[in-house]
Design an enzyme around this catalytic site. Structure first.
Site, PDB file in Angstrom:
ATOM      1  N   ASP A  43       0.828  -1.205   0.000  1.00  0.00           N
ATOM      2  CA  ASP A  43       0.000   0.000   0.000  1.00  0.00           C
ATOM      3  C   ASP A  43       0.859   1.249   0.000  1.00  0.00           C
ATOM      4  O   ASP A  43       0.508   2.259  -0.594  1.00  0.00           O
ATOM      5  CB  ASP A  43      -0.905   0.008   1.238  1.00  0.00           C
ATOM      6  CG  ASP A  43      -1.943  -1.097   1.157  1.00  0.00           C
ATOM      7  OD1 ASP A  43      -1.997  -1.774   0.111  1.00  0.00           O
ATOM      8  OD2 ASP A  43      -2.686  -1.278   2.128  1.00  0.00           O
ATOM      9  N   LYS A 128      -7.719   4.099  10.359  1.00  0.00           N
ATOM     10  CA  LYS A 128      -8.077   3.753   8.980  1.00  0.00           C
ATOM     11  C   LYS A 128      -7.949   2.231   8.881  1.00  0.00           C
ATOM     12  O   LYS A 128      -6.845   1.689   8.932  1.00  0.00           O
ATOM     13  CB  LYS A 128      -7.128   4.443   7.998  1.00  0.00           C
ATOM     14  CG  LYS A 128      -7.512   4.192   6.553  1.00  0.00           C
ATOM     15  CD  LYS A 128      -6.680   5.072   5.634  1.00  0.00           C
ATOM     16  CE  LYS A 128      -7.131   4.991   4.204  1.00  0.00           C
ATOM     17  NZ  LYS A 128      -7.177   3.653   3.653  1.00  0.00           N
ATOM     18  N   GLU A 186     -16.120  -0.736   6.755  1.00  0.00           N
ATOM     19  CA  GLU A 186     -15.051  -1.603   6.291  1.00  0.00           C
ATOM     20  C   GLU A 186     -15.281  -3.040   6.738  1.00  0.00           C
ATOM     21  O   GLU A 186     -15.511  -3.297   7.919  1.00  0.00           O
ATOM     22  CB  GLU A 186     -13.732  -1.071   6.878  1.00  0.00           C
ATOM     23  CG  GLU A 186     -12.509  -1.397   6.089  1.00  0.00           C
ATOM     24  CD  GLU A 186     -12.287  -0.475   4.890  1.00  0.00           C
ATOM     25  OE1 GLU A 186     -13.147   0.395   4.609  1.00  0.00           O
ATOM     26  OE2 GLU A 186     -11.238  -0.644   4.230  1.00  0.00           O
ATOM     27  N   CYS A 451      18.632  -3.516 -32.887  1.00  0.00           N
ATOM     28  CA  CYS A 451      18.847  -4.181 -31.593  1.00  0.00           C
ATOM     29  C   CYS A 451      17.720  -5.173 -31.318  1.00  0.00           C
ATOM     30  O   CYS A 451      16.563  -4.797 -31.187  1.00  0.00           O
ATOM     31  CB  CYS A 451      18.924  -3.150 -30.472  1.00  0.00           C
ATOM     32  SG  CYS A 451      18.968  -3.894 -28.828  1.00  0.00           S
TER      33      CYS A 451
END
Ligand code: IVH
Length: 700
Positions: A43, A128, A186, A451
């Site tokens: 993260d 968080k 969450e 190349c």
């Protein structure tokens, strides 16, 4: 890969190229993170990419791409799940990384609201949670629907899965909730449960989950909800989406109401009266991080008053009223075993550090970027050294420094190769910086199309996702086809099927009847291609997706474009001036394009390719808002809102905001005190309006 310059040092052209690169890289990581639940970077590294993107966009606000990562959260929902549209977009949070940036954040909020320093302004601070966000809808107190974030606008229908989470109520407690209440929060897995889950995976000889977040995402996003039910999923409520009536007057009160209605809320939320208190809460939470029992990756600050949140609104992907204060990057030490040189599509030689594998921030790392010869010299990195590595700022981790105390016998300083590592061993040249005329940081193989390494990179680029996007033709296959001389240039891809009488692909190693047929079908499907994709695929320097789109909408058709590029070979020709003056092109890109079409080698490649494919014409863009695509400038004092608020509104309607008046300006909005800009606008005949007229225009 080129050197990662400090964003402050980037020229306009470099910024353009870098924004393009970042858009691609971030989109790819989003896909890994959101669709496959298998991130390739930490993260911290991911945030660093986004930060770099934001920093460049802040310097060059007119270069913000339509597909900029700053305008988007997450990625499209995966196949297999029903889709749910979010009536209120699910956004992301802006990040800050230092105390200074927290100060800046609160100052920004005050400035936007014109809120004096001495007037109190409270913020909440809370952990968080490192899980995945979820929106759970209640109607008349009953859970009716749940969705993942998806791309922020449309998510996956995970209603049945969410019903199995023990701290999500099926019906709300009490009776003072709004009829429609979409609770957001969450979904996560506690650390202890995660350890048990992984132990079970090991016992069953199955792969372990990289971290609790991935385990949570994998557990929630199960088409069979009974699998979710067996997983230790939890939910913290911290926000809301669509509501039929206000939930409270403040953030804190709202979250307390959520708790009253039956949700788990985080116990570490605090109300702060000033920045010092916010930072103190951050430090307390950081100190408690390892004992919380679940993963967190920072602290979120939110303006407490909901009426002020409303006024502050959003900037593309994140609210102005909130910010995430992230924890610092993770570092580790390991041995630098070898310095390898890789050759890029444009011949740039990039040194890559091969490391003794080590885990940093939960991800196994065995390569690190060294960028260029200067970077190796600056670090004085030598093979065998013990180095400190950090996952930040790039797709692959970086070496922070050589750990001196650990060195005993060191090898000789690294000599940057004088010849390309390809079989031709072509001499390398240190590129001259286009702007300064001084030697630049990039060393290139001078072989260009001779190349073989560059040719392979070029083919890989040609079939990549943004270009021809040919399924079944990845790096591995390209390398094999190139080695056998079956495909040595793009046109060969389209003659593959015709040559199969003799090739007999289906009998080759790694291929069978079905995969060969699928490949031919995938190639056929791309025989007709958009002008934009073709322009990307050609691999002209500085021409990636944004610029290909610019060119495609400017010329609309391949023949017209091609004829113009040949005519533009003449310096100061009308064709060249037209190209250079396309909004967003400029002299450096124009030179690069002209140079590309001047080379006999590329001319041949392009000719042979175009004999095989059909190029679709582009469609001229349309718009509906009265100010979409218009360039507007604000000057003087505004009375009804702050300058930032006004600009934000204009940008939301598709207007381009410029800082100064020029012939390209469409509208000047002039308030009291307007001076030189107003005069210039009048001189140039630019349309001028006052704040009321402007509001009238955009509100209708
Ligand atoms: S508030 C408008 N509060 O972090 C966005 N988000 O990086 C409101 N997250 O998408 C989000 N803990 O998935 C908020 N306490 C918290 C959070 C939190 C984790 C997640 C959320 C969000 C992401 C942004």
């Amino acid at each position: 890969m080129t050197a990662l310059k400090d964003t402050d040092d980037l020229t306009r052209e470099e910024a353009m190229t870098e924004l393009e690169r970042l858009a691609g890289v971030i989109a790819e990581h989003d896909r890994h993170y959101h669709q496959m639940d298998a991130p390739k970077i930490s993260d911290v590294a991911y945030d660093a990419l986004r930060q770099r993107n934001a920093a460049i966009e802040a310097r060059f606000d007119d270069l913000v791409r339509p597909d900029s990562p700053s305008k988007r959260v997450g990625t499209r929902p995966a196949e297999g799940f029903g889709k749910i549209a979010h009536n209120v977009a699910m956004l992301s949070l802006d990040n800050v990384f230092s105390d200074d940036e927290v100060h800046e954040f609160t100052k920004r909020v005050r400035r936007f609201l014109r809120w004096p320093e001495d007037q109190p302004l409270a913020f909440t601070a809370e952990p968080k949670i490192d899980g995945l966000s979820c929106a759970i809808r209640y109607e008349h107190g009953r859970l009716v629907q749940a969705a993942t974030r998806g791309d922020g606008r449309t998510g996956e229908d995970v209603t049945n899965n969410v019903r199995t989470i023990i701290d999500v109520p099926q019906t709300l407690k009490g009776d003072d909730w709004p009829e429609v209440l979409e609770v957001r929060g969450e979904v996560y897995i506690p650390n202890a449960e995660f350890a048990i889950m992984n132990a079970a995976q090991v016992a069953a000889s199955k792969p372990v989950y990289a971290n609790p977040r991935n385990a949570a995402a994998g557990s929630l996003r199960q088409l069979d909800a009974s699998i979710s039910a067996a997983r230790p999923l939890r939910f913290f409520a911290y926000a809301w989406g669509e509501i039929s009536a206000p939930v409270a007057k403040t953030q804190r009160q709202a979250v307390q109401n959520l708790s009253k209605w039956g949700f788990s809320i985080n116990a570490h939320m605090r109300l702060c009266q000033n920045v010092d208190e916010m930072i103190a809460v951050y430090q307390t939470i950081e100190a408690a991080r390892s004992s919380l029992g679940y993963d967190i990756d920072g602290v979120v600050y939110k303006v407490d008053r909901l009426d002020l949140q409303e006024r502050l609104g959003f900037v593309s992907r994140s609210p102005r009223w909130a910010s995430a204060h992230k924890f610092p990057p993770e570092q580790a030490s390991t041995t630098l075993e070898k310095i390898d040189i890789q050759v890029g599509r444009t011949g740039a030689l990039t040194p890559v550090a091969k490391l003794k594998a080590v885990t940093v921030g939960g991800v196994m790392v065995s390569n690190a970027s060294l960028h260029n010869a200067d970077e190796i010299a600056r670090l004085d990195a030598r093979e065998g050294d013990t180095v400190l590595i950090q996952r930040a700022g790039d797709v692959i981790p970086q070496i922070v420094k050589v750990l001196e105390a650990k060195q005993v016998m060191r090898s000789d300083p690294f000599q940057f190769p004088k010849v390309c590592p390809c079989p031709l061993k072509t001499p390398t040249v240190r590129e001259i910086d286009e702007k300064t005329g001084e030697p630049g940081v990039i060393t290139r193989c001078s072989g260009e199309f001779a190349c073989p390494f560059q040719r392979v990179r070029h083919l890989e680029h040609f079939v990549s996702r943004q270009a021809f996007d040919i399924e079944g033709l990845g790096k591995k296959q390209i390398a094999a086809f190139f080695d056998e001389k079956t495909i040595i240039e793009p046109a060969d891809i389209f003659t593959l099927k015709d040559r199969n009488e003799t090739l007999k692909l289906e009998t080759c190693e790694g291929w069978g009847d079905l995969s060969a047929r699928n490949l031919f079908a995938a190639i056929e499907a791309r025989r007709t291609i958009s002008l934009e994709r073709l322009l990307i695929a050609l691999g002209i320097r500085h021409v990636g997706q944004t610029n290909a789109r610019l060119l495609s909408t400017a010329y609309l058709n391949w023949e017209r474009f091609h004829v113009a590029m040949l005519a533009a070979q003449v310096p100061a020709s009308e064709a060249f001036i037209y190209l250079k003056n396309i909004d967003g092109v400029g002299p450096i890109m124009a030179e690069a394009i002209v140079h590309f079409f001047a080379e006999p080698q590329t001319q041949g490649l392009v000719e042979r390719l175009l004999a095989q494919i059909d190029v679709k014409d582009a469609i001229a863009p349309k718009s509906d808002s009265p100010v979409a695509g218009k360039t507007v400038v604000f000057t003087g004092k505004l009375e009804q809102m702050s300058r930032d608020e006004a600009k934000a509104k204009a940008a939301a309607l598709g207007a381009k905001i410029a800082g100064s008046v020029s012939a390209k300006t469409n509208i000047l909005i002039a308030g009291p005190g307007a001076g030189s800009k107003l005069k210039k606008a009048n001189d140039l005949g630019v349309r001028v309006m006052n704040e009321d007229e402007w509001l009238e225009l955009i509100e209708h």
